[in-house]
Write an enzyme that holds these catalytic residues in place. Structure first.
Site, PDB file in Angstrom:
ATOM      1  N   GLY A 109      25.663  28.556 128.735  1.00 50.65           N
ATOM      2  CA  GLY A 109      24.616  28.124 127.802  1.00 50.65           C
ATOM      3  C   GLY A 109      24.581  28.854 126.485  1.00 50.65           C
ATOM      4  O   GLY A 109      23.662  28.645 125.693  1.00 50.65           O
ATOM      5  N   GLY A 112      26.795  28.623 124.024  1.00 49.87           N
ATOM      6  CA  GLY A 112      27.287  27.816 122.907  1.00 49.87           C
ATOM      7  C   GLY A 112      28.793  27.785 122.762  1.00 49.87           C
ATOM      8  O   GLY A 112      29.299  27.505 121.677  1.00 49.87           O
ATOM      9  N   LYS A 113      29.539  28.033 123.828  1.00 50.61           N
ATOM     10  CA  LYS A 113      31.011  28.024 123.733  1.00 50.61           C
ATOM     11  C   LYS A 113      31.525  26.618 123.444  1.00 50.61           C
ATOM     12  O   LYS A 113      32.331  26.417 122.530  1.00 50.61           O
ATOM     13  CB  LYS A 113      31.613  28.573 125.037  1.00 50.61           C
ATOM     14  CG  LYS A 113      31.180  29.991 125.370  1.00 50.61           C
ATOM     15  CD  LYS A 113      31.850  30.512 126.617  1.00 50.61           C
ATOM     16  CE  LYS A 113      31.382  29.788 127.874  1.00 50.61           C
ATOM     17  NZ  LYS A 113      29.957  29.969 128.151  1.00 50.61           N
ATOM     18  N   THR A 114      31.060  25.651 124.214  1.00 48.96           N
ATOM     19  CA  THR A 114      31.495  24.267 123.996  1.00 48.96           C
ATOM     20  C   THR A 114      30.972  23.740 122.663  1.00 48.96           C
ATOM     21  O   THR A 114      31.635  22.943 121.998  1.00 48.96           O
ATOM     22  CB  THR A 114      31.005  23.380 125.157  1.00 48.96           C
ATOM     23  OG1 THR A 114      31.402  23.968 126.398  1.00 48.96           O
ATOM     24  CG2 THR A 114      31.581  21.990 125.055  1.00 48.96           C
ATOM     25  N   HIS A 164      -2.253  42.495 144.206  1.00 46.99           N
ATOM     26  CA  HIS A 164      -0.811  42.717 144.025  1.00 46.99           C
ATOM     27  C   HIS A 164      -0.448  42.647 142.540  1.00 46.99           C
ATOM     28  O   HIS A 164       0.214  43.552 142.009  1.00 46.99           O
ATOM     29  CB  HIS A 164      -0.030  41.665 144.820  1.00 46.99           C
ATOM     30  CG  HIS A 164       1.457  41.823 144.749  1.00 46.99           C
ATOM     31  ND1 HIS A 164       2.184  42.405 145.742  1.00 46.99           N
ATOM     32  CD2 HIS A 164       2.363  41.472 143.784  1.00 46.99           C
ATOM     33  CE1 HIS A 164       3.461  42.421 145.411  1.00 46.99           C
ATOM     34  NE2 HIS A 164       3.587  41.838 144.221  1.00 46.99           N
ATOM     35  N   GLU A 165      -0.867  41.565 141.876  1.00 45.02           N
ATOM     36  CA  GLU A 165      -0.549  41.405 140.451  1.00 45.02           C
ATOM     37  C   GLU A 165      -1.280  42.448 139.602  1.00 45.02           C
ATOM     38  O   GLU A 165      -0.732  42.935 138.612  1.00 45.02           O
ATOM     39  CB  GLU A 165      -0.902  39.991 139.990  1.00 45.02           C
ATOM     40  CG  GLU A 165      -0.140  38.876 140.706  1.00 45.02           C
ATOM     41  CD  GLU A 165       1.363  38.994 140.553  1.00 45.02           C
ATOM     42  OE1 GLU A 165       1.831  39.608 139.574  1.00 45.02           O
ATOM     43  OE2 GLU A 165       2.079  38.492 141.434  1.00 45.02           O
ATOM     44  N   HIS A 181       0.755  45.629 139.649  1.00 39.54           N
ATOM     45  CA  HIS A 181       1.851  45.592 138.664  1.00 39.54           C
ATOM     46  C   HIS A 181       1.320  45.920 137.271  1.00 39.54           C
ATOM     47  O   HIS A 181       1.909  46.738 136.543  1.00 39.54           O
ATOM     48  CB  HIS A 181       2.474  44.187 138.633  1.00 39.54           C
ATOM     49  CG  HIS A 181       3.395  43.901 139.770  1.00 39.54           C
ATOM     50  ND1 HIS A 181       4.441  44.715 140.109  1.00 39.54           N
ATOM     51  CD2 HIS A 181       3.438  42.856 140.644  1.00 39.54           C
ATOM     52  CE1 HIS A 181       5.087  44.200 141.143  1.00 39.54           C
ATOM     53  NE2 HIS A 181       4.492  43.070 141.490  1.00 39.54           N
ATOM     54  N   ASP A 211      10.156  41.767 144.360  1.00 40.26           N
ATOM     55  CA  ASP A 211      10.080  43.116 143.792  1.00 40.26           C
ATOM     56  C   ASP A 211      11.074  44.043 144.478  1.00 40.26           C
ATOM     57  O   ASP A 211      11.779  44.817 143.823  1.00 40.26           O
ATOM     58  CB  ASP A 211       8.662  43.681 143.948  1.00 40.26           C
ATOM     59  CG  ASP A 211       7.617  42.796 143.299  1.00 40.26           C
ATOM     60  OD1 ASP A 211       7.955  42.136 142.301  1.00 40.26           O
ATOM     61  OD2 ASP A 211       6.469  42.754 143.790  1.00 40.26           O
TER      62      ASP A 211
END
Length: 646
Positions: free
Chosen positions: A239, A241-243, A459-460, A463, A534
């Site tokens: 993805g 941009g080679k082509t 939990h969140e 973090h 995690d």
């Protein structure tokens, strides 16, 4: 006038060999029809009526044709009778012979003869049946050769399709199987992509532009004795941009451009791949100066001799050998430049990678923040967007995105805006698109119990709290407990772009990743399976620190990473069992140390953690402002550039 004449000529029907076949068949059918329609009988009858005519003495002659048809000729006196007036035959084709008055078919010949003989004997008539055998030469011939005509027609039809004339299919082009499948783009083919459509990739674009200049102005580079490069290999993640770069070369070069995929050489028949390589370079040499582009070259360029089970006649190896010979063999092609693209350069054969074949390896990397802005500018051109859209903000929100990912973000944002009935695409649509692509589709109707929702919230919040407290951890931008994709909650961070990472930075990131499980332990004194992603992340990171980057004091300055991909150790590990135990212990110690560190941080800030989790339970989505109200501003003066999801 000349154009009108050409158009008239073009409109004239072209000769088709099938016309001849149709005319011949039509003649046979016409002969068959007219041979039977030479006359029209006056009337038809049946055996019972015929026997009555015989008994009345009206029949002069009876002809039995082919033992199944009877032709009846009446006497002149009988023809005058009222009952036989309609039996007079009418002729379409003039004939000298007399035509029968009646005609009918009977069943068994023996039974018919017995009935007729009985009537003749009973009435004392002088009537003897005449037996005739008639042959329909053209009809019999047509019936005889029709199956062969059908078989030949079907065979011609199948062969025409298999020779690539009409559609190909699975067995298509069986007679052209050794021919190259490359698509030719030249001055007659309109390729709209140019270098202006390729944003970012400045270094790679410059290298590719130089290849175009080699073909346009070769004297500029050869006057000093230099040679035009024979090949360039575009290497990079999917993805990037080679082509697209190759498509821009096709649009800019103004020379014949042959484009095909590596898998186009691979076929089930032996020797086809090598034959297609020869044909491809033959065509390119005839049209030189020219460019050949092979996309996904790893399909045929894989290192040889690695698979002992492939046998002595490996078709892929034969194809690669032919490609090596054509690119730099005894009979070298002049003015033919080969471009190739792959995202798996580590598995390519070393003979293919050497100078003289692919003289240049152009690395097409993921775009940085500046290049992402340029890519956004390209993909935002066709969109109806708000005038105050901040491209710098969008480029910061998409760290690690490739050019294809950014194109997907723009398209997804336009779809979201259309779904919501907006006339223009705004900033929120792009944020929703990023969330949609990274985290997945929101599942607000997912069934989740209050206890599970509370566990996800803490939990969140764990973090968020740990990442806010640590200096080198990426600060949090957004937290949500709305189920998304396969996850029950997600957190978006704002990492800084780093080219070199120090151990303390990696340890802080590991500690922040373990903050979710640590929060469950601190609040509920039990843990759950929700920390799977995690744990996977920190385990990979810890293993990389020990076995790849040499950041472990006990293992030392060693790495077991092979960047070439040509692992010479095979199935054996490049270290002893004792070292393996040491590596496992070091990885475990690193993770456990950071886990205990996260628990300590959360225990010291348990009240703030609980407050943050309650806000998250109430609002379901919280942002950086909510964290600043609870924890205050961060003390670390760091430039916050980008966003990443956890």
């Amino acid at each position: 006038m000349t154009n009108d004449k050409k158009n008239i000529k073009d409109k004239k029907p072209k000769f088709n060999p099938y016309w001849i076949y149709g005319i011949v068949i039509a003649i046979f059918l016409a002969i068959q029809l007219f041979s039977n329609v030479g006359y029209q009988d006056g009337s038809t009858t049946n055996p019972t009526q015929f026997l009555k005519f015989v008994a009345d003495g009206d029949v002069e002659k009876v002809e039995i044709v082919n033992k199944r048809i009877a032709k009846v000729y009446l006497t002149k006196e009988a023809e005058q009778k009222e009952i036989h007036k309609k039996s007079k035959p009418s002729t379409l084709i003039p004939t000298a012979s007399r035509l029968p008055n009646y005609k009918f078919e009977f069943g068994d010949l023996q039974i018919f003869q017995n009935q007729l003989n009985e009537v003749i004997k009973e009435k004392h008539l002088d009537l003897t049946p005449v037996y005739i055998t008639e042959d329909n030469f053209f009809g019999d011939l047509l019936i005889g050769i029709l199956p062969f005509i059908l078989l030949i027609g079907v065979w011609i039809f199948i062969m025409r399709r298999m020779s690539g004339g009409a559609g190909g299919g699975a067995g298509g082009q069986i007679f052209n199987i050794g021919k190259s499948k490359a698509k030719l783009f030249d001055q007659n083919t309109e390729v709209k992509t140019t270098f202006k459509d390729v944003a970012g990739l400045e270094g790679a674009k410059e290298e590719v532009q130089e290849i175009v200049d080699f073909l346009k102005f070769p004297e500029k580079y050869t006057t000093l004795g230099g040679k035009i490069p024979k090949g360039a290999l575009l290497v990079g993640p999917p993805g990037t941009g080679k082509t697209l770069l190759a498509r821009a070369v096709a649009g800019e070069a103004k020379v014949p451009f042959f484009s095909l995929s590596g898998s186009d050489f691979v076929e089930m028949f032996v020797g086809v791949g090598a034959s297609r390589v020869r044909d491809l370079f033959k065509q390119a040499k005839e049209k030189s100066p020219s460019i050949i582009f092979i996309d996904e070259i790893d399909a045929i360029g894989r290192a040889r001799g690695k698979n002992a089970m492939s046998g002595s006649n490996d078709e892929r190896e034969n194809t690669l050998n032919q490609l090596l010979t054509e690119m730099d063999g005894f009979g070298t092609n002049t003015n033919v430049i080969v471009l190739a693209a792959t995202n798996r350069a580590d598995i390519l054969d070393t003979a293919l990678m050497r100078a003289g074949r692919f003289d240049r390896q152009i690395f097409v990397d993921l775009p940085d923040i500046r290049e992402r802005k340029e890519i956004f500018e390209v993909h935002l051109r066709p969109l109806k967007k708000t005038k105050d859209l901040d491209l710098d903000f969008l480029s910061r929100q998409t760290p690690g995105f490739s050019g294809a990912d950014i194109a997907n973000v723009c398209n997804e944002a336009a779809l979201i805006a259309a779904r919501n009935g907006k006339k223009e695409v705004d900033k929120q649509d792009f944020l929703d698109a990023v969330d949609r692509i990274i985290g997945g589709l929101e599942k607000k109707n997912k069934i989740i119990t209050p206890s599970e929702k509370k566990a996800v919230a803490f939990h969140e919040a764990g973090h968020a709290t740990v990442s806010w407290m640590l200096e080198h951890a990426a600060p949090l931008v957004k937290v949500t407990i709305v189920p998304r994709g396969r996850s029950l909650g997600a957190a978006w961070y704002l990492p800084e772009e780093r080219l070199i990472v120090h151990p303390e930075q990696m340890l802080d990131e590991m500690c922040a990743a373990l903050g979710g499980r640590a929060a469950e332990k601190v609040i509920f004194n039990k843990i759950s399976t929700g920390a799977l992603s995690d744990l996977e992340k920190v385990t990979k990171q810890a293993r990389a620190m020990v076995t790849i980057y040499g950041l472990s004091d006990k293992v030392g300055n060693l790495t077991y990473y092979d960047s070439s991909g040509q692992n010479e150790y095979g199935f054996t590990k490049p270290y002893s069992e004792k070292t393996a135990e040491l590596i496992d212990k070091e990885i475990s110690d690193l993770i456990e140390t950071q886990y205990l560190r996260a628990i300590k941080l959360l225990e010291d800030n348990k009240d703030k953690l609980t407050e943050l989790a309650n806000v998250l339970l109430e609002k379901e989505v919280i942002f950086k402002d909510n964290l600043e109200k609870i924890f205050g501003k961060r003390d670390f003066n760091k430039e916050e550039n980008e966003t990443v999801v956890e």
